[in-house]
Design a protein around this motif. Structure first.
Motif, PDB file in Angstrom:
ATOM      1  N   ALA C  58       0.737  -1.241  -0.049  1.00  0.00           N
ATOM      2  CA  ALA C  58       0.018   0.015  -0.046  1.00  0.00           C
ATOM      3  C   ALA C  58       0.983   1.235   0.016  1.00  0.00           C
ATOM      4  O   ALA C  58       0.420   2.441  -0.414  1.00  0.00           O
ATOM      5  N   MET C  59       1.974   1.308   0.789  1.00  0.00           N
ATOM      6  CA  MET C  59       2.685   2.450   1.052  1.00  0.00           C
ATOM      7  C   MET C  59       3.226   2.671  -0.239  1.00  0.00           C
ATOM      8  O   MET C  59       3.259   4.188  -0.883  1.00  0.00           O
ATOM      9  N   PHE C  98      -4.604   3.401  -0.730  1.00  0.00           N
ATOM     10  CA  PHE C  98      -3.570   3.447   0.599  1.00  0.00           C
ATOM     11  C   PHE C  98      -4.153   3.297   1.680  1.00  0.00           C
ATOM     12  O   PHE C  98      -3.832   2.579   2.703  1.00  0.00           O
ATOM     13  N   GLY C  99      -5.080   4.647   2.091  1.00  0.00           N
ATOM     14  CA  GLY C  99      -5.468   4.982   3.430  1.00  0.00           C
ATOM     15  C   GLY C  99      -6.439   3.824   4.063  1.00  0.00           C
ATOM     16  O   GLY C  99      -6.252   3.614   5.255  1.00  0.00           O
ATOM     17  N   VAL C 103      -5.344   1.790   7.653  1.00  0.00           N
ATOM     18  CA  VAL C 103      -5.968   1.463   8.983  1.00  0.00           C
ATOM     19  C   VAL C 103      -6.029   0.289   9.355  1.00  0.00           C
ATOM     20  O   VAL C 103      -6.123  -0.095  10.658  1.00  0.00           O
ATOM     21  N   TYR C 104      -6.000  -1.037   8.649  1.00  0.00           N
ATOM     22  CA  TYR C 104      -5.655  -1.886   8.897  1.00  0.00           C
ATOM     23  C   TYR C 104      -4.289  -2.350   9.635  1.00  0.00           C
ATOM     24  O   TYR C 104      -3.942  -3.062  10.265  1.00  0.00           O
ATOM     25  N   TRP C 144      -8.293  -4.586   0.829  1.00  0.00           N
ATOM     26  CA  TRP C 144      -8.032  -3.736  -0.334  1.00  0.00           C
ATOM     27  C   TRP C 144      -9.100  -3.393  -1.250  1.00  0.00           C
ATOM     28  O   TRP C 144      -9.106  -2.538  -2.275  1.00  0.00           O
ATOM     29  N   ILE C 145     -10.489  -3.843  -0.824  1.00  0.00           N
ATOM     30  CA  ILE C 145     -11.502  -3.516  -1.675  1.00  0.00           C
ATOM     31  C   ILE C 145     -12.606  -2.705  -1.211  1.00  0.00           C
ATOM     32  O   ILE C 145     -13.738  -2.835  -1.464  1.00  0.00           O
ATOM     33  N   VAL C 146     -12.369  -2.056  -0.138  1.00  0.00           N
ATOM     34  CA  VAL C 146     -13.196  -1.328   0.589  1.00  0.00           C
ATOM     35  C   VAL C 146     -12.846   0.163   0.442  1.00  0.00           C
ATOM     36  O   VAL C 146     -13.904   0.939   1.060  1.00  0.00           O
TER      37      VAL C 146
END
Lengths: 91, 205, 409
Positions: C58-59, C98-99, C103-104, C144-146
């Motif tokens: 994600a970064m 990414f965001g 949070v996870y 990844w899909i939310v």
């Protein structure tokens, strides 16, 4: 201890294949076909070339299967991101 | 000391001994592949943005060949693929214990890699002189960002290759330990792979 | 200038996170001790592993987006500025892609620490280890899909709104599974209410509250009303403070003896815990009310709005509680520093835990282990009938145990 590995893959053969595929791409890019057709063919050719580099030059073909999974793992994420966001501009 | 013993193990190009089975490759190779995973995501952001912006605002973009020089870039693509061949020949040489071959092919890779960067810079100068600059709408923005970062990655690759070549000339790699060659090779092939995708998407579509 | 520095510093920070994560991943995949099968890893390690993968993937998206922002500011590119066809929505999508995994990244390690500590304090195996692992992986994948649920009010494609609503409601499930498993672990346990356990129980309860408010937000129509209000602020603080921060307090207190060779003062720890819990709820629970009454976020002076004037009392109450909450944290800081010098010396295994880290001196010597440990079982064998003590370390070989070096997975 220097043990000679199994015979090397045919690196030059792969090189020739890459050259041929690149030539094909250049041809297809300037043919008078519809944009969608050209895009699909060009992407398929690019992915084929990338796969050959990955499998033979990066030796994924000869590594444990887990490494192949590792290598392709990020790709679904890439597809999801690009597909979903393009939907943003086509609705 | 446990960790020192692990480092002294006989076959460094196998997975670490005394551990549970993991990826099936030695740590440095696994590490490079993991790192390449993050690089895939990085280029996804840049290339993805290009694709998205092109779908959003197609009129800002030009047809292949209109602005960018496809022919010279095609030659450059060919050059980069050649450097992948020389890289893998270098790796095959050291696998067979042919240290002279290793040195020869590494030097070839460095030279060809540096030429690729040189041609790219020449292309940039040419385009800027024509008025095609990063602030030239969406096309300029995306083109220079994607190819610029790719070029940056190639440059880093060339620098790392120079280090590896120097070490090769110092005789630091053998048939039983050439991890540095393999790992830098993986990075180099990756950079070539990204270019294969970039060239197609940016220059030909 | 400030914006440029912000961009550059975030790129550097992102790079450091990626490098750290690739270290974690390589170590966990390739360097587990003999007998440490995947399903014998402590849940804290599972969580750190999935967190590292999320960071790794994600970064770079954030880095890419920030680079584009930086170029917009310095090179005059047009990625996000609408004047020449740039798309502000592109920024939002990239950022939240990414965001959301971020949070996870923030909550998973805390969940892992809580699992280890709750099992230890209950003197019981973790309830449903396998489902815990599946839940962790599920969170890692579904996360990844939310991302669009942060953008319901952005004017994005409504079809996307629906798909994100569904996936967001789905992702509540693995977290709920974990909550039930924590409760199942504590049920009928021989619970030791030491300071890490107090924080862990608070973690579970506060996280549930935060998770419940999240379900409201998952529903796009409801979010139209509560987006950008204090209801969101309440939710995010319940999961980040009530969730992550309590878990961090638990983890610091729990592993402090291993790191520094001394125990933290339990009395100060308990005082800090109770006061924090009380003031924290005084600060953040009323924000649910504020939000539902329409109080917007990032508002300098709410008194400019007639409908918000009546809420001033609540706002003042929150502010005073916040100052008290902050002051109470000084107790933790003092405890941390003082215990370094005056804390009771810690033995190897002060919490009577099963993990491998508790088999080495506190603090561990260079190299951690004198010789590579061998692992015979999972990390949660508490109150095992096989031994008289109420814990059974992972590396203790019992007469019936085969040597892990002998067999291969």
């Amino acid at each position: 201890m220097a043990e000679s590995k199994h015979t090397h893959p045919n690196y030059i053969g792969v090189f020739v294949a890459l050259g041929v595929l690149t030539g094909l791409e250049l041809l297809v890019a300037f043919l008078p076909w519809s944009q969608m057709t050209r895009i699909l063919i060009l992407l398929a050719l690019a992915v084929w070339k990338a796969a050959m580099v990955g499998l033979y030059y990066m030796h994924l073909r000869y590594e444990p299967g887990r490494m192949r999974w590792l290598a392709v793992a990020p790709l679904p994420l890439a597809v999801i991101l690009v597909y979903v966001v393009t939907r943003e501009f086509r609705w | 000391m446990a960790h020192a013993a692990a480092l002294d193990h006989e076959d460094v190009m196998q997975p670490p001994p005394g551990c549970e089975p993991g990826a099936g490759v030695y740590n440095e190779k696994l590490g490079m592949w993991v790192f390449l995973g993050s690089e895939i995501m990085f280029f996804t952001a840049l290339i993805g943005a290009y694709i998205i912006l092109r779908v959003a605002h197609p009129s800002s973009f030009k047809e292949p060949g209109e602005v960018l020089a496809v022919s010279i870039t095609a030659v450059n693509t060919f050059l980069l693929i050649c450097s992948s061949v020389t890289m893998v020949k270098a790796f095959a040489s050291v696998q067979d214990g042919n240290l002279a071959g290793l040195r020869k092919w590494l030097v070839a890779t460095v030279v060809i890699g540096a030429s690729f960067v040189g041609v790219q810079i020449y292309e940039y100068q040419h385009l800027i002189a024509k008025g095609f600059v990063p602030s030239e709408g969406l096309y300029g923005s995306t083109f220079y960002t994607m190819t610029g970062f790719h070029g940056f990655h190639v440059t880093i690759g060339v620098i790392c290759l120079i280090f590896v070549t120097i070490k090769a000339f110092q005789g630091k790699y053998t048939a039983s330990d050439h991890r540095g060659v393999e790992v830098v090779g993986l990075y180099w092939h990756f950079v070539d792979l990204v270019w294969i995708i970039l060239f197609t998407i940016v220059y030909l579509i | 200038m400030g914006q440029i520095l912000w961009c550059v510093s975030l790129i550097v920070l992102g790079l450091s996170s990626i490098l750290g994560s690739f270290n974690y991943i390589t170590t966990i995949v390739n360097m587990r001790a003999k007998g440490m099968h995947w399903m014998r890893l402590p849940l804290s390690i599972w969580c750190l592993f999935v967190t590292a993968i999320l960071v790794l993937l994600a970064m770079p998206i954030l880095s890419g987006a920030i680079i584009m922002l930086l170029f917009d500011q310095t090179l005059g590119t047009h990625f996000f500025g609408p004047a020449q066809g740039g798309q502000p929505l592109l920024w939002q999508h990239l950022f939240w892609f990414f965001g959301h995994p971020e949070v996870y990244i923030l909550i998973l390690p805390g969940m892992g620490f809580a699992s280890d500590i709750i099992a230890n304090a209950s003197r019981k195996p973790i309830f449903g280890y396998t489902s815990m692992v599946i839940a962790i992986l599920g969170i890692g994948v579904l996360g990844w899909i939310v991302w669009g649920h942060h953008m319901f009010m952005s004017g994005m494609n409504p079809t996307l709104g629906t798909t994100f609503m569904i996936s967001t409601m789905l992702i509540a499930v693995p977290s709920a599974i974990k909550v039930f498993n924590w409760l199942g672990t504590m049920w009928m346990g021989n619970i030791r209410f030491h300071v890490p356990m107090l924080h862990s129980i608070a973690f579970v309860s506060m996280f549930v509250i935060g998770g419940l408010s999240g379900v409201f937000m998952a529903s796009t129509p409801v979010d139209i009303y509560i987006h950008d209000t204090y209801f969101i602020v309440a939710h995010l603080h319940y999961v980040l403070f009530g969730g992550s921060l309590f878990a961090i307090f638990a983890a610091i207190t729990f592993w402090y003896p291993k790191m520094f060779g001394r125990m933290m003062n339990p009395t100060l720890g308990k005082v800090h815990f109770w006061l924090t819990l009380i003031f924290y709820n005084c600060v953040f629970f009323p924000m649910h009310n504020l939000g539902l009454k329409g109080h917007m976020r990032r508002l300098y002076d709410p008194n400019q709005y007639e409908f918000l004037k009546g809420l001033q009392g609540l706002n003042t109450f929150i502010s005073i509680s916040a100052f008290l909450l902050f002051t109470v944290q000084l107790i933790f800081a003092v405890n941390f520093i003082m215990s370094w010098f005056n804390g009771k010396k810690a033995s190897e295994n002060p919490w009577e835990d099963n993990g491998l880290e508790w088999t080495v001196p506190s603090p561990p010597p260079h190299g951690n282990f004198a010789s590579p440990p061998q692992v015979y079982r999972g990390p949660y064998e508490y109150s095992s009938p096989l031994v008289s003590e109420d814990f059974l370390p992972q590396d203790r070989q019992l007469p019936g145990d085969a040597s892990p070096a002998a067999h291969h997975t």
